[in-house]
Design an enzyme around this catalytic site. Structure first.
Site, short mmCIF file in Angstrom:
data_model
loop_
_atom_site.label_atom_id
_atom_site.label_comp_id
_atom_site.label_asym_id
_atom_site.label_seq_id
_atom_site.Cartn_x
_atom_site.Cartn_y
_atom_site.Cartn_z
NE ARG A 135 -3.79 1.01 2.14
CZ ARG A 135 -4.98 1.34 2.83
NH1 ARG A 135 -5.07 2.09 3.55
NH2 ARG A 135 -6.00 0.58 2.14
CG HIS A 141 -8.58 0.51 -2.29
ND1 HIS A 141 -7.85 -0.49 -2.10
CD2 HIS A 141 -9.33 0.94 -1.32
CE1 HIS A 141 -7.81 -0.81 -0.94
NE2 HIS A 141 -8.55 0.12 -0.46
CD GLN A 170 -13.10 -0.96 -0.18
OE1 GLN A 170 -12.08 -0.76 0.51
NE2 GLN A 170 -14.33 -1.03 -0.10
CG ASP A 180 -12.82 7.66 -0.76
OD1 ASP A 180 -12.65 7.58 0.42
OD2 ASP A 180 -11.99 7.72 -1.48
CB CYS A 199 -14.01 2.63 0.43
SG CYS A 199 -12.98 4.17 0.48
NE ARG A 214 -11.05 -4.11 1.26
CZ ARG A 214 -10.13 -3.22 1.48
NH1 ARG A 214 -10.36 -2.27 2.31
NH2 ARG A 214 -9.02 -3.23 1.32
N1 NVA Z 1 -9.20 7.73 -1.36
C1 NVA Z 1 -8.93 7.14 0.05
C2 NVA Z 1 -9.37 5.75 -0.03
C3 NVA Z 1 -9.10 5.25 1.46
C4 NVA Z 1 -9.58 3.68 1.60
C5 NVA Z 1 -7.46 7.41 0.16
O1 NVA Z 1 -6.85 7.14 -0.74
O2 NVA Z 1 -7.36 7.77 1.31
N1 CP Z 2 -10.95 0.83 2.99
C1 CP Z 2 -9.80 0.76 3.36
O1 CP Z 2 -9.07 0.63 2.43
O2 CP Z 2 -9.53 1.10 4.73
P1 CP Z 2 -8.18 1.35 5.32
O3 CP Z 2 -7.38 2.52 4.63
O4 CP Z 2 -8.59 1.23 6.76
O5 CP Z 2 -7.33 -0.02 5.02
#
Ligand code: NVA
Ligand code: CP
Length: 334
Positions: free
Chosen positions: A106, A133, A136, A229, A270, A315
């Site tokens: 990540r 993602h 997800q 989101d 998400c 998830r």
């Molecule tokens: N768009 C958000 C998704 C988090 C799961 C981010 O990248 O922070």
């Molecule tokens: N939805 C999601 O990816 O959550 P986290 O950032 O907590 O992993």
């Protein structure tokens, strides 16, 4: 179907049948988990979990799923490794590829996870980049299928910043799987023309449609799924809040939006979500701008139409399916 040895970097790399296969596998694994059946098919293996950004769901899903599959995990946190600072991704990949049977990443640019996959000889799984993602998506599609009994022909509306990881990924997933996708936002936040064109190609095959609209009422009319989101994603500067609030408030998911969708519509996110003042960021935004609910109101978030916690649970089942599919599925479980 055999996905053994494949990387999981973006759903662009997978056919409709392959995506459905992973969702089906997740459903089987979910059932087994509910029945208390062991699925420790990969005993003795180990996976590395690299997180250059923070996480609750994704990290816990990878850890629980790996342990359920009989595997050990090593978590590398955003500050605790040499990655990027003292050691290149290519070198890191070649080191971790010698020790682990799979690597989750990540972080920031998609090119980083692509590089990791290029240099590591084991499956690499994308746990979120700026652009995509994909784990997800499997959870979201499993959740939608559980709620509606199907995917094809449903209308999914994404409201908010549709040019980032979630908007991009949902457009890909919907166009591959035959859901009508609507990005409902101001033009600046539409997905790139390039990605829209790619997805229109997928849509032609699946029968999906792709619509970009700035009209919140037109966009959400008769929707089956309303999705949003956060307006400022991880890694973006705090200063972005002002413009995002100014530009995206017309696309907040509130009761009016939900009432405009079908009676049977569900709300998805998400997570994490800013729907009240019980977070540090939520309070900071409130103090600066006087707004206590951002991308979704608390009323919608807590309503019976909200399926966000089913989505979060899924998830884990879907990440387990991705690891199992790419590490090898034992005979006879599907
Ligand atoms: N768009 C958000 C998704 C988090 C799961 C981010 O990248 O922070
Ligand atoms: N939805 C999601 O990816 O959550 P986290 O950032 O907590 O992993």
């Amino acid at each position: 179907m055999n996905l053994k040895g494949r990387d999981f970097l973006t759903l662009k790399d997978f056919s409709k049948d392959e995506i459905i296969y992973m969702i089906d596998l997740a459903a089987v694994l979910k059932e087994k988990k509910k029945n208390g059946e062991l699925v420790d098919y990969h005993k003795g293996k180990n996976v590395a979990l690299i997180f250059e950004k923070t996480s609750t769901r994704t990290r816990c899903s990878f850890e629980v799923a790996a342990h359920d599959l009989g595997m050990g995990t090593t978590y590398l946190d955003p500050s605790g490794s040499q990655i990027g600072n003292k050691e290149s991704i290519a070198d890191t990949a070649r080191v971790l590829g010698r020790m682990f049977d799979g690597i989750e990443y990540r972080g920031f640019g998609q090119e980083i996870v692509e590089d990791l996959a290029k240099y590591a000889d084991v499956p690499v799984w994308n746990g979120l980049t700026n652009e995509y993602h994909p784990t997800q998506m499997l959870a979201d599609m499993l959740t939608i299928r559980e709620k509606f009994g199907k995917l094809e022909g449903l209308k999914l509306v994404y409201m908010g910043d549709a040019r980032y990881n979630m908007g991009n990924s949902l457009m890909i997933a919907c166009s591959k799987l035959g859901l009508d996708f609507v990005a409902c936002s101001s033009e600046k936040y539409f997905p790139s023309n390039e990605l829209v064109e790619i997805c229109r190609g997928y849509a032609k095959q699946s029968g999906a449609t792709i619509t970009l609209t700035t009209d919140a009422m037109e966009g959400t009319k008769d929707a089956d799924v309303i999705y949003t989101d956060v307006w400022v994603s991880m890694g973006e500067p705090e200063q972005a809040w002002k413009e995002r609030i100014d530009e995206l408030m017309p696309y907040q998911v509130n009761k009016k939006v939900m009432d405009n969708a079908k009676d049977t519509a569900v709300f998805m996110h998400c997570l994490p979500a800013y729907h009240d003042l019980n977070t540090k960021v939520g309070r900071m935004v409130y103090e600066k701008f006087g707004i206590s609910e951002l991308e979704v109101t608390n009323e919608v978030f807590e309503s019976a139409q909200s399926v966000v916690f089913d989505e979060a649970e899924n998830r884990m089942h879907t990440i387990k399916a991705v690891m199992l599919a790419t590490l090898g599925v034992p005979e006879g479980i599907m």
